[in-house]
Write an enzyme that holds these catalytic residues in place. Structure first.
Site: not given
Ligand code: S5P
Length: 250
Positions: A93, A101-102, A98, A95-96, A62, A39
Site C-alpha cells: 500500500d 520517473n520518480t 509522483d 500509494k505512489f 503491507t 500495519d
Molecule cells: O482511504 C483509505 C485507503 C487505504 S488503502 N483508507 C485507509 O484506511 N487505507 C488503509 O487501510 C490505511 O493505510 C490502513 O493501512 C488500512 C486501514 O487500517 P485500519 O486499522 O483503520 O483498519
C-alpha cells in the site's frame, strides 16, 4: 445508470488483468473477500500475523516502510514463503503519488525494491495517466476515494480518477468508499465491526455496508484484526462476515 451487482464468477469474465484473475480465483477457493492490513512495525509481528491470518485471506496488505527492521532476506523471503503456503497475494500500500520517473525509481530502487516482491500496489492517480506506466510487472489498485474525514476526494475527483483507472491497462481496481464501474475491482478499507472511528480521522463502516451499499469486492481490515487479542479468530470473524455480506448482496 444502475449496473447489476456482479458475482466473483461474473467478474472473472470481464476483469482480465492477471492479478485480478488471481484474486478472484483465491476469493472463490477460500470463500473469502478479506484483505488484512498488516500495519505492524517489526518483521516478527508481520510474519506471525501472516502465519495466523494467511489461511483466511486473499491478500496481505503491507506498509513496508513502517517496519523498523526491514531486511530483504529476513522479511521478504519468509513472507513470500507464507504467501505461497497459504495462497494469498502481497499488496504493498505505497500509494505512489509522483511523476512517472520518480515512481519508477521508488518502485524498483531504494531500501524496499517493491517491484521485486509485490503482486499488487496502490497508487494515487493525481499525477495523471502516464505516471502509472511504470508499474508493468504488477497490478495497480488506484486510490479513487479515501476513507478519512475531510478528504479531498469529492465526486468530481473520483469521476476523473475513475476515468484514468478504467483506461490504464496496469490498473485493475480501485480503493473507494463509493461504487465504481464493474470493470474495476473495488477495495474498501475503513471496515471495523467494533468502532466507528479512531480519533485520528479514520471512519469505519461494516462489511454489510461495503458489500450491499458499495457493492465492494474486497474489504481491507487492519486494527480490527491485528489489534485483537486473537488475530486468527478475528480474521475468521471478518472473513465470515464479509462472505455472508457478499452473498446477501447478490
Ligand atoms: O482511504 C483509505 C485507503 C487505504 S488503502 N483508507 C485507509 O484506511 N487505507 C488503509 O487501510 C490505511 O493505510 C490502513 O493501512 C488500512 C486501514 O487500517 P485500519 O486499522 O483503520 O483498519
Amino acid at each position: 445508470e444502475e449496473e447489476k451487482r456482479l458475482s466473483y464468477e461474473e467478474k472473472l469474465e470481464i476483469c482480465d488483468h492477471t492479478v485480478a484473475q488471481k484474486l478472484l480465483q483465491i476469493a472463490l477457493e477460500k470463500k473469502s473477500n478479506l484483505i488484512v492490513s498488516a500495519d505492524v512495525t517489526t518483521t516478527k509481528e508481520l510474519l506471525e500475523l501472516a502465519e495466523k491470518v494467511g489461511p483466511h485471506i486473499v491478500a496481505l496488505k503491507t506498509h513496508i516502510d513502517i517496519l523498523l527492521d526491514f531486511d530483504a532476506d529476513q522479511t521478504i523471503l519468509p513472507l513470500k514463503d507464507l504467501a505461497q503456503k497459504y495462497n494469498f497475494l502481497i499488496m504493498e500500500d505505497r500509494k505512489f503519488a509522483d511523476i512517472g520517473n520518480t515512481q519508477e525509481l521508488q518502485f524498483a530502487y531504494g531500501t524496499y525494491k517493491i517491484s521485486n516482491w509485490a503482486d499488487l500496489v496502490t497508487a494515487q492517480v493525481i499525477a495523471g495517466y502516464e505516471s502509472l506506466d511504470c508499474f508493468r510487472n504488477v497490478g495497480v489498485v488506484a486510490i479513487i476515494g479515501m476513507s478519512s474525514h475531510g478528504n479531498l476526494t469529492d465526486q468530481n475527483y473520483r469521476d476523473e480518477a475513475t476515468k484514468i483507472a478504467l483506461s490504464h491497462p496496469n490498473v485493475f481496481g480501485g480503493v473507494s468508499q463509493n461504487k465504481i464501474p464493474n470493470e474495476l475491482l473495488l477495495f474498501t478499507p475503513g471496515v471495523n465491526l467494533a468502532h466507528t472511528g479512531d480519533g485520528k480521522g479514520q471512519q469505519y463502516n461494516t462489511p454489510e455496508h461495503a458489500f450491499t451499499k458499495l457493492e465492494s469486492d474486497f474489504i481491507i481490515v487492519g486494527r480490527g484484526i491485528y489489534k485483537a487479542d486473537d488475530a486468527e479468530q478475528s480474521a475468521l470473524t471478518y472473513k465470515i462476515a464479509g462472505w455472508n455480506a457478499y452473498e446477501a448482496s447478490l
